[in-house]
Design a protein around this motif. Structure first.
Motif, PDB file in Angstrom:
ATOM      1  N   CYS A 153       0.779  -1.103  -0.174  1.00 15.63           N
ATOM      2  CA  CYS A 153      -0.024  -0.077  -0.044  1.00 15.63           C
ATOM      3  C   CYS A 153       0.951   1.220  -0.081  1.00 15.63           C
ATOM      4  CB  CYS A 153      -0.828  -0.067   1.253  1.00 15.63           C
ATOM      5  SG  CYS A 153      -1.792   1.704   1.467  1.00 15.63           S
ATOM      6  N   CYS A 156       0.061   3.368   3.867  1.00 17.05           N
ATOM      7  CA  CYS A 156       0.453   2.443   5.048  1.00 17.05           C
ATOM      8  C   CYS A 156       1.469   1.310   5.014  1.00 17.05           C
ATOM      9  CB  CYS A 156      -0.705   1.787   5.676  1.00 17.05           C
ATOM     10  SG  CYS A 156      -1.531   0.409   4.854  1.00 17.05           S
ATOM     11  N   CYS A 177      -4.617   0.365  -0.069  1.00 21.63           N
ATOM     12  CA  CYS A 177      -5.384  -0.666   0.634  1.00 21.63           C
ATOM     13  C   CYS A 177      -6.846  -0.310   0.938  1.00 21.63           C
ATOM     14  CB  CYS A 177      -4.655  -1.293   1.825  1.00 21.63           C
ATOM     15  SG  CYS A 177      -4.721  -0.313   3.242  1.00 21.63           S
ATOM     16  N   CYS A 180      -6.982   2.285   3.682  1.00 23.87           N
ATOM     17  CA  CYS A 180      -6.584   3.679   3.376  1.00 23.87           C
ATOM     18  C   CYS A 180      -7.432   4.302   2.237  1.00 23.87           C
ATOM     19  CB  CYS A 180      -5.055   3.587   2.985  1.00 23.87           C
ATOM     20  SG  CYS A 180      -4.132   3.173   4.000  1.00 23.87           S
TER      21      CYS A 180
END
Ligand SMILES: [Zn+2]
Length: 247
Positions: A153, A156, A177, A180
């Motif tokens: 991601c 994150c 992701c 997020c």
């Protein structure tokens, strides 16, 4: 004076007898150079300065100027097939535009990826051009150090499973992701198959595309990515022309 492998990205006539070219060189990135006398009947440049031709350039670099002098060009591969189909020509012009836009950031890896991409597009049937061009373009983006984050991601940095459905956020620099995605409203859906294809292309593999809508979605994703990361707010007119031609 330097001798370097180079590809003609752009060429136009200058005054009665000369040409100005923009070359993707292996040693010095993209340079502009004047080929004095290249349009005289017995020019030492011969037919070598045609668009998309690879060769060995002899360049006199002027450190304080943007226009250098092309003292010689020994063509090794002319790629006339790129001019024989509108779709192949449009695709080659789109790849050339990406390299022109990067200017002096270009490296040996960019030159080599472009040369391989031109060869691949030149050898492609019209319906294979989109995949060959997208593969070459993403490879060039990777060589420039701008490859998007696809296995983690972008926000994150959690590792993404291959089958995971994610979003692609141009601004965040890649896949985002499910957790997020709320931070980046408007990010495009990126199916796992499309993410796998992008990773293969950036790694230098060929992946065919089997239908027009998939190719168009990939073209749009790449153009938006270029505009966000490399465009400085400017459009990519050759790329847009190619999108209108193909598929
Ligand atoms: Zn995340």
């Amino acid at each position: 004076m330097i001798e370097t492998a180079a590809i003609v990205l752009h060429a136009f006539d200058y005054r009665e007898t000369s040409r100005i070219v923009r070359l993707a060189t292996r040693e010095s990135g993209v340079v502009s150079a004047i080929a004095k006398g290249s349009r005289r009947p017995k020019s030492r440049f011969g037919q070598g300065l045609d668009l998309f031709t690879s060769g060995t350039a002899l360049l006199v670099l002027h450190p304080s100027r943007d226009l250098h002098t092309l003292a010689g060009f020994d063509a090794s591969r002319a790629r006339p097939a790129l001019a024989h189909s509108l779709i192949r020509f449009g695709a080659a012009a789109a790849l050339a535009e990406i390299c022109l836009r990067f200017g002096t950031e270009a490296t040996a890896g960019v030159h080599d990826a472009l040369a391989a991409g031109f060869d691949r597009v030149a050898a492609s049937a019209d319906e294979e051009v989109a995949a060959a061009t997208l593969a070459a373009a993403w490879r060039i983006v990777g060589e420039l150090g701008f490859a998007p984050s696809l296995d983690n991601c972008a926000l994150c940095h959690r590792e993404l499973r291959p089958e995971e459905e994610v979003r692609f956020s141009h601004r965040s620099g890649g896949a985002v992701c499910a957790t997020c995605r709320t931070l980046v409203p408007g990010a495009r859906s990126l199916p796992s198959s499309a993410r796998a294809t992008l990773m293969e292309w950036i790694a230098g593999s060929e992946v065919p595309l089997h239908d027009g809508p998939t190719a168009r979605a990939h073209q749009r994703l790449l153009r938006e990515f270029l505009e966000e990361h490399l465009g400085d707010g400017r459009a990519f007119p050759a790329f847009q022309s190619w999108e209108r031609l193909d598929p």
